[in-house]
Design an enzyme around this catalytic site. Structure first.
Site, PDB file in Angstrom:
ATOM      1  N   ILE A  56      -3.985 -88.258   6.141  1.00 18.08           N
ATOM      2  CA  ILE A  56      -4.690 -88.653   7.598  1.00 18.08           C
ATOM      3  C   ILE A  56      -3.826 -86.397   7.796  1.00 18.08           C
ATOM      4  O   ILE A  56      -3.089 -85.908   7.296  1.00 18.08           O
ATOM      5  CB  ILE A  56      -3.510 -89.178   7.797  1.00 18.08           C
ATOM      6  CG1 ILE A  56      -2.018 -88.750   8.391  1.00 18.08           C
ATOM      7  CG2 ILE A  56      -3.842 -90.760   7.559  1.00 18.08           C
ATOM      8  CD1 ILE A  56      -0.654 -90.230   8.577  1.00 18.08           C
ATOM      9  N   ASP A  57      -4.648 -86.734   8.663  1.00 17.55           N
ATOM     10  CA  ASP A  57      -4.391 -85.426   9.245  1.00 17.55           C
ATOM     11  C   ASP A  57      -2.399 -84.702   9.531  1.00 17.55           C
ATOM     12  O   ASP A  57      -1.812 -85.870   9.903  1.00 17.55           O
ATOM     13  CB  ASP A  57      -4.707 -85.019  11.384  1.00 17.55           C
ATOM     14  CG  ASP A  57      -6.637 -85.298  11.159  1.00 17.55           C
ATOM     15  OD1 ASP A  57      -6.844 -85.338  10.055  1.00 17.55           O
ATOM     16  OD2 ASP A  57      -6.878 -85.603  12.065  1.00 17.55           O
ATOM     17  N   LYS A  58      -2.378 -83.352   9.047  1.00 18.89           N
ATOM     18  CA  LYS A  58      -1.277 -82.931   9.415  1.00 18.89           C
ATOM     19  C   LYS A  58      -0.776 -82.883  10.788  1.00 18.89           C
ATOM     20  O   LYS A  58       0.732 -83.511  10.254  1.00 18.89           O
ATOM     21  CB  LYS A  58      -1.341 -81.610   9.347  1.00 18.89           C
ATOM     22  CG  LYS A  58      -0.060 -80.236   9.232  1.00 18.89           C
ATOM     23  CD  LYS A  58      -0.801 -79.322   9.333  1.00 18.89           C
ATOM     24  CE  LYS A  58       0.345 -77.904   9.618  1.00 18.89           C
ATOM     25  NZ  LYS A  58       0.701 -77.090   9.343  1.00 18.89           N
ATOM     26  N   THR A  60      -1.398 -85.845  13.008  1.00 12.86           N
ATOM     27  CA  THR A  60      -1.044 -86.813  12.962  1.00 12.86           C
ATOM     28  C   THR A  60       0.234 -87.715  12.070  1.00 12.86           C
ATOM     29  O   THR A  60       0.538 -87.079  10.826  1.00 12.86           O
ATOM     30  CB  THR A  60      -2.189 -87.697  12.045  1.00 12.86           C
ATOM     31  OG1 THR A  60      -3.115 -87.269  13.034  1.00 12.86           O
ATOM     32  CG2 THR A  60      -1.948 -89.121  12.504  1.00 12.86           C
TER      33      THR A  60
END
Length: 251
Positions: A56-58, A60
């Protein structure tokens, strides 16, 4: 299992661990910043060697699953590749969508510009699908549920941007990176505007729930990541003022 400033453990057994990570922490190695703090290395101090099966995105917050042995790693990677893993995200956006539900199928190309953003590219982009559901409006903001059926980098953010919506305080895809301030929401705000701190001042995107088949037992399992403190405070304030609660939505 312990809770650290970087993560809390939702579940752990001999084959998998499920963590709830903070915003600002990479899931695995970052090809653009080798020195960036990594959740897998931090969590290995408690759980031993971990194998990444998704990202998952940094920026997020929320659910991250790791395998704890090569067999579980292979099984989970195959489930992700076959799109058998179901993920639900919650996000707070500026503005209000004109739809109740929306399926976005725009092909995406990660690292598509000088800022390493994911861009829509119908010629060279990869197949990308996200289902969106409008939960409700809260003044200048809206809660949206996102179900990515594919796993492209920044997929939710790019698909929302292509539909003229941006997540609160998104440093890459939003023209307005301002967080959420109580003074914006309350007509009679009595605090000091110069000293006011935002309720949330980072990407308001949270990986809330995940469902997959356990690699050892073959049972269908589902895990939920509680909102972190900043998003939870924001949720409570918006629910109090506008009566919209993403955790109590009716489908």
């Amino acid at each position: 299992m312990k809770e650290t400033p970087d993560y809390s453990a939702i579940h752990a057994d001999d084959d998998i661990i499920v963590l709830n990570k903070k915003s600002g922490l990479c899931v695995a190695a970052d090809r653009y910043d080798e020195e960036a703090p990594r959740l897998d290395l931090i969590a290995q101090e408690e759980f031993g060697q971990l194998f990444a099966v998704h990202r998952i995105d940094k920026d997020t917050s929320g659910i991250v699953v790791y395998a704890r042995n090569p067999e579980a790693h292979k099984n989970l990677c195959e489930q992700f590749a076959a799109r058998k893993v179901h993920k639900i995200y919650h996000c707070l956006v500026r503005g209000r969508p004109l739809w109740a539900d929306l399926k976005v199928t725009l092909p995406l190309m990660p690292d598509g510009d000088a800022r390493h953003r994911t861009v829509v590219n119908k010629s060279h982009g990869k197949d990308s699908v996200t289902d969106f559901h409008f939960i409700g409006a809260c003044g200048p903001f809206s809660w949206i549920e996102a179900k990515p059926l594919t796993g492209r980098t920044h997929q939710i953010r790019a698909h929302l941007g292509a539909n003229n919506l941006s997540i609160v305080a998104d440093p890459l895809y939003s023209g307005n990176q301002r967080g959420v301030y109580l003074s914006e929401l309350k007509k009679r705000y009595n605090g000091d505007l110069e000293m006011e701190r935002p309720l949330i001042n980072r990407l308001a995107l949270h990986a809330w729930k995940i469902q997959f088949t356990h690699p050892k037992t073959n049972e269908l399992v589902e895990f939920t990541a509680p909102y972190p403190k900043d998003l939870e405070v924001t949720r409570k304030q918006l629910a109090k003022l506008f009566g919209v609660n993403p955790l109590e939505q009716k489908k």
